[in-house]
Every structure is written in structure tokens, then in C-alpha cells.
Design a protein around this motif. Sequence first.
Motif, mmCIF file in Angstrom:
data_model
loop_
_atom_site.group_PDB
_atom_site.id
_atom_site.type_symbol
_atom_site.label_atom_id
_atom_site.label_comp_id
_atom_site.label_asym_id
_atom_site.label_seq_id
_atom_site.Cartn_x
_atom_site.Cartn_y
_atom_site.Cartn_z
ATOM 1 N N MET A 66 0.829 -1.210 0.000
ATOM 2 C CA MET A 66 0.000 0.000 0.000
ATOM 3 C C MET A 66 0.860 1.256 0.000
ATOM 4 S SD MET A 66 -2.910 -1.261 2.699
ATOM 5 C CE MET A 66 -3.961 0.193 2.578
ATOM 6 N N LEU A 67 1.920 1.263 0.799
ATOM 7 C CA LEU A 67 2.785 2.444 0.870
ATOM 8 C C LEU A 67 3.558 2.657 -0.418
ATOM 9 C CD1 LEU A 67 4.105 2.004 4.520
ATOM 10 C CD2 LEU A 67 2.693 3.891 3.677
ATOM 11 N N ASN A 68 3.704 1.605 -1.214
ATOM 12 C CA ASN A 68 4.387 1.733 -2.497
ATOM 13 C C ASN A 68 3.411 1.782 -3.668
ATOM 14 O OD1 ASN A 68 7.457 1.570 -2.109
ATOM 15 N ND2 ASN A 68 6.682 -0.046 -0.749
ATOM 16 N N THR A 69 2.125 1.920 -3.345
ATOM 17 C CA THR A 69 1.087 2.043 -4.362
ATOM 18 C C THR A 69 0.342 3.361 -4.232
ATOM 19 O OG1 THR A 69 0.783 -0.368 -4.354
ATOM 20 C CG2 THR A 69 -0.977 0.942 -5.333
ATOM 21 N N ASN A 70 0.174 3.816 -2.994
ATOM 22 C CA ASN A 70 -0.558 5.046 -2.709
ATOM 23 C C ASN A 70 0.438 6.157 -2.396
ATOM 24 O OD1 ASN A 70 -3.170 3.763 -2.869
ATOM 25 N ND2 ASN A 70 -2.681 2.799 -0.912
ATOM 26 N N PRO A 71 0.646 7.086 -3.315
ATOM 27 C CA PRO A 71 1.729 8.069 -3.161
ATOM 28 C C PRO A 71 1.485 9.071 -2.040
ATOM 29 C CG PRO A 71 0.338 8.632 -5.024
ATOM 30 C CD PRO A 71 -0.113 7.277 -4.553
ATOM 31 N N ALA A 72 2.580 9.509 -1.451
ATOM 32 C CA ALA A 72 2.516 10.627 -0.515
ATOM 33 C C ALA A 72 2.401 11.938 -1.271
ATOM 34 C CB ALA A 72 3.748 10.636 0.386
ATOM 35 N N PHE A 73 2.965 11.974 -2.487
ATOM 36 C CA PHE A 73 3.023 13.217 -3.257
ATOM 37 C C PHE A 73 2.457 13.008 -4.658
ATOM 38 C CE2 PHE A 73 6.301 13.486 -0.071
ATOM 39 C CZ PHE A 73 6.245 14.797 0.376
ATOM 40 N N PRO A 76 10.552 14.488 4.338
ATOM 41 C CA PRO A 76 10.137 15.338 5.464
ATOM 42 C C PRO A 76 10.319 16.830 5.213
ATOM 43 C CG PRO A 76 11.414 13.462 6.245
ATOM 44 C CD PRO A 76 11.512 13.445 4.755
ATOM 45 N N ALA A 77 11.351 17.221 4.468
ATOM 46 C CA ALA A 77 11.599 18.642 4.243
ATOM 47 C C ALA A 77 10.527 19.290 3.369
ATOM 48 C CB ALA A 77 12.975 18.841 3.599
#
Length: 503
Positions: free
Chosen positions: A437-444, A481-482
Motif C-alpha cells: 500500500m505504501l508503495n502504491t498510494n503516493p505521498a506526493f 520530510p523537508a
Amino acid sequence: MVGMHSPDGSPTPDWHTGFAALGPAFLTHLPPTPLPAPAWVAHSEEVAQLVGLPPGFMPSETALQAFSGNTVLPGSQPYASVYSGHQFGVWAGQLGDGRTLHLGETTAGWELQLKGAGRTPYSRGGDGRAVLRSSIREFLCSEAMHALGIPTTRALCLTASPAPVHRETLETAAVVTRAAPSFIRFGHFEHFAARDMQTELRALADYVIDRYDPDCRQGWSGQDAEGNTLHGNAYAALLHAIGQRTATLLAHWQAVGFCHGVMNTDNMSVLGLTIDYGPFQFLDGFDPGHICNHSDHQGRYAFNKQPQIAYWNLFCLGQALLPLIEDQDVTVAALEAYRPAFSQAFRTLVCRKLGLPGAELQHEAAATATIGQLLELLAAQRVDHSIFWRRLSLSAQDGDPERTRELFLDTKAFDRWLLTYQELSAQMGQAPDANLMLNTNPAFVLRNHVGELAIRAAQQGDFSVVQSLHQVLRTPFDDHPAHRAWADFPPDWASSIAISCSS
């Protein structure tokens, strides 16, 4: 790949004839129109290597001048291609590359284009230029989509010039250098079909088959709506292959919440690539009826209409290919294969987003119900699309649904869906795969307001925001994080951003 050398002695690309070999009925050779005082905005070393540019060519002065349209690289024979198409559902007649010049095809098999290189015979009264604003959006989104795993044209580099360009206001010019295995569009076929130029139509189809779909020479077999088996020739197989690629592309768009904004037939790639980034948008709050293009007054290209519009465009392509397929029933059957292919591809992608790969096959009814309930819930409460999926992934990682629940005003409705999701997980006999999921649903993703921040800085001569955003979007599944603010909710002013066909 090292070919000839420029006047300053630096190595330049070697070229391969490619599309230009089809002849003068398909294109017009002409040089680009120079731009004064070009400057680098950004470039992609990854794409430079992909297309086979010589080491050190980017970002040299030779490259700057060539990719701004000020010089023609040795061996390159720039041209603009002609095509036609339907725009907003209406036959527009002859169109063509009105501000794009193909530099040629590298021996690595990639075509390079300059977008914004000046007038061509197909400019239809336009100035042939692209503005910095839209060029930044195209450069960033091309590379962002690739990093998300979505089929797309690529962007090699972006250059800017102080040359004035008149749109709604006075803006400045820019050139995006785009790359793709091919830029052939549905509209290329429509052009020759509409003019009853069957020799050229067949030559184009044969070129696509021989270069990109050689298996089509074996022909096509499928079924009609009554279940009767039909057999078609290589051109029917080509139509089917394009339909399958288009189905996969649209499934990716709908799963990630991407609105293209101007799905005219001349903006549809026969290779199933996202092409022509104009008034695009990634959804903020999930609104299935969202219209991202302020020029789309009828809402033809609303987000939830995209899959059906793709089918409509494929139907236009099927009409263009019918003289070669020579069987209407076969043509319709090859087209209809798009619908189940899209539905299956979309379910597969969303099940991966849910961390339950294979659920769409092993428990199709339950998976379909879980997905449908979720989409209705997100729409009813206008939950932020990207943030929801990322938080659901983090909740799967730490076992705490609270960070996801707090996105909903009606928490009881979320809890009811969560129970359905957990029941599907139990049927699968496994917990959702948090790493998947973390490698399918982008943070950005490239939200409009984040792109606007980069544009505003660039318009003041500061290209560092474009460059930083480019680097973040290359790895959209990392936390960065930045730059966490770029993954946060859009500010209130974001709703006032108007994106139209003007660029």
C-alpha cells in the motif's frame, strides 16, 4: 550513443529515420523558430540516458541551444506531422503539430519533440509558442506520472526565454523537450480516413504494427455480444491492442485520481500513453463529477466520464480503421473488449491500493462491493483522495485506523465501510499488505496549488522550486520530510486556480 559532433566539438545524438520515412503526406520538414536568451529551468538525467544521449550532453550549451530551437543538431531533420480529430465531440478537421517539432528518433528508439518551437503549417493562426506556466506543468507531470507507474510521454528538459507570449495576459515563452517511443495519435488515422487516403491509412497502420505490435500480424479472434466467435485481420488486432492499452491507461487515471481535462481524439496515443498535458488536475476532495478544464463548459471531460470518453474515442478510431478491417461486426467486437478490460484493470489496481492483491479474482463480488461502497463514501464526504489512500496505508502499517477515520465527518459511515474492508481481508485470509500500500498510494502528487507555487517562483526567475519539486515527484512514495507541506491539504486559495486549454 555518440553520433556526430556540434561545431563546438561536443558529441551529439545519432538519429534514426522512424516516422519521417512515411513521407511528405504525413509531415512537413521545417526548422524551429529561435528564442532569445534561453536559460535552463530543469532537465532529467534519467530521460537523457533513456533516450541515448551522449554522456555529458545534458546540460551543455549545445543542448540548451538545440532544445530551445536555436540550432538544429547534426543529422536531425525537424518536422511537424499532420493529423485531424474530434475536439469536445465535434469533428475539427485538419489539425496537426501546431507548435511542436519532432527532432527525429534516436537510435535508442525514442522520438524527441520540441513543444513551443514556433509556427508550423498546422498552427491555424497560432503563434506556435508555449508559455512558461503550462510548460512547467507538463515537464513536472510527465515525470510525476512515470514515477507513479502510469504510462506517459516523458520530459527531457525545460528551457525558458524572456520572449513575450500573448495569452489572457502577457507571459513568457518556454520549450519542453518531450520523449516517447511514438507520438502517433488516434487523429493521425482519422486524418487519412476522412480524406479517403487509404494508401496512406494502410501505410500508417502497417508502420504501427511493424514497429510496435508485430503480433497483430497473426490476426485477431474474439466474440460478439451473442457469444459468436469472430476472426479479424491484423488491423482488427491493432484496434484491439490499442483498446487494451487504453483500458489500462484509463484504469490508472481513475485509480490515482487524475483528470486529463481535454480528451480529444488528437490527444489520445495509440501506444496508450498519457499525452498532451494541458488542463490536467489530480483530485483534491473526491468529486466524481469534477471538471478540471475551465474551457469544458459542458463537462464532457469530467473525471467520472473519462472511461466512457476513451471508449467514444476508440469508436472514432474504429471508424477510421474500418476500411482496413473490412468487417463491421469484427470492428465492434474488437472495440467492445475495452469495457471488460477497463473494469478488470481498475479493480486490480484498487485492490492493490487496498493491500489485497488478487481479491478482484478470488473474491470478485466482495471486492467490487467494497470498492463501490468506498467510492460512494469518499464522494459523499468529499474526502481528499490522495490523503485518504496514504493514511489508509499508514493505518495498515500501525494497525490504528484513527488517522484515517478523522478524515470523515460521518465517522460511523467510515466504520461501516471499514468493517466491510476487514471482512474482505478475512476472506483473503490475510491482513492488508502495508508495504504494498505504501508503495502504491503516493505521498506526493502534483496538485494544482503545488505546481502553482513552482510557477510563481519561476516567473520571478527562481527555478529552484521547479527543480526541488521535480526531485520529490521522482520518488512520490517516499516521505520527504523537508517538503511535507506539498503532501498536505490544499490551501483555500487553491480552489481559485483556473486551468484551461490556453497555454
